[in-house]
Design an enzyme around this catalytic site. Structure first.
Site, PDB file in Angstrom:
ATOM      1  N   HIS A  22      30.081  33.306  96.310  1.00 17.01           N
ATOM      2  CA  HIS A  22      30.671  34.541  95.811  1.00 17.01           C
ATOM      3  C   HIS A  22      31.254  35.395  96.933  1.00 17.01           C
ATOM      4  O   HIS A  22      31.882  36.416  96.661  1.00 17.01           O
ATOM      5  CB  HIS A  22      29.642  35.352  95.034  1.00 17.01           C
ATOM      6  N   ASP A 229      40.883  17.760  84.861  1.00 15.94           N
ATOM      7  CA  ASP A 229      41.248  16.369  84.546  1.00 15.94           C
ATOM      8  C   ASP A 229      41.715  15.687  85.824  1.00 15.94           C
ATOM      9  O   ASP A 229      42.735  16.046  86.398  1.00 15.94           O
ATOM     10  CB  ASP A 229      42.359  16.353  83.494  1.00 15.94           C
TER      11      ASP A 229
END
Length: 284
Positions: A22, A229
């Protein structure tokens, strides 16, 4: 952000492991990074979403941080538990909320309400006036000035907090708990605008209190992680694997297709509370 690690199996499947921080990005930014790798793997000349930094133009100037020593959080022996909420039970809860209030609620509202109530009941706090806290992290890209937010991959979230007496959370019907959560969500635009304008918002949304009476929830269903993908189709499952012994937490995701509903992965109770917490969640 560490480079992805790939494990291949003899069946032809593979697992991609990714560690992000983060200090660089939030969940949406990490999802954008993962999708960009997939775009390149499939031979695209550039990512479908162009990464944007422009932090100085997008991010407001918040109040200055108060100086002082960093707190030392208490460590817990938190146990993992994963529970699936069926689509039928979620839709039933939505229908009950609509009948009770005349308003609609989301799958996130139902899941987080059930989770918070089940956990609070499992704690069996002796004093029903003890405050229990719920925090969840809301994307605020749409609230930034200028609206030029597509592709921004830095941190851009705000902590939405709900606090109530434990007895109130335990005894309320689910619609009542959902209503608490929706009230907190409705305050987000105004609170974020004040914070972005340099006003000090109390309590500080980024000064997180990691007590056992507090629960933090992240929604992974909108991060784009299930869209990545690499040339073989989208993932069959995305799961978190993190160990933060000072932070009771839960992550809301999706179960493997074709199963519908919500999958909640938790690390939020210790052994003494785990059996009742499991029973409460599975009773939904």
């Amino acid at each position: 952000m560490a480079p992805p690690k790939v494990t291949e199996f003899t069946c032809g499947g593979f697992v991609v492991g990714l560690t992000s921080s983060h200090s660089i990005t939030d969940g949406l930014g990490a999802g954008q990074f993962i999708n960009a790798i997939g775009d390149y793997a499939r031979g695209l000349p550039k990512p479908r979403v162009t990464p944007i930094w422009s932090r100085g133009e997008l991010i407001p100037k918040p109040p200055k941080l108060l100086s002082g020593p960093l707190p030392v959080p208490r460590m817990f022996e938190l146990r993992y538990l994963t529970v699936d909420l069926s689509i039928d039970s979620i839709e039933h809860a939505k229908s009950q909320f609509l009948q009770s209030t005349g308003q609609r609620c989301s799958t996130f509202d139902v899941a987080i309400a059930r989770l918070w109530q089940a956990r609070t009941r499992s704690l069996r706090l002796a004093d029903p006036s003890t405050r229990v806290n719920l925090g969840f992290f809301a994307n605020t890209r749409h609230l930034l000035r200028g609206g030029a937010t597509a592709g921004f991959y830095g941190n851009c979230f705000y902590t939405v907090t709900v606090s109530a007496e434990s007895g109130e959370v335990v005894s309320a019907d689910l619609a009542g708990v959902i209503d608490m959560i929706r009230d907190a969500k409705a305050r987000l635009p105004a609170e974020f605008a004040r914070w972005a304008a340099g006003e000090r918002v109390e309590p500080d949304p980024y000064d997180l209190s990691f007590s056992y009476e507090s629960l933090f929830v992240t929604d992974w269903t909108r991060l784009g992680l299930m869209d990545a993908d690499y040339g073989w189709g989208t993932p069959s499952q995305v799961i978190p694997f993190a160990f933060q012994p000072f932070m009771p937490k839960a992550i809301i995701g999706a179960p493997p297709a074709p199963k519908a509903g919500a999958r909640i992965t938790t690390q939020c109770v210790e052994d003494v509370n785990l059996p009742e917490f499991r029973d409460e969640m599975e009773a939904f």
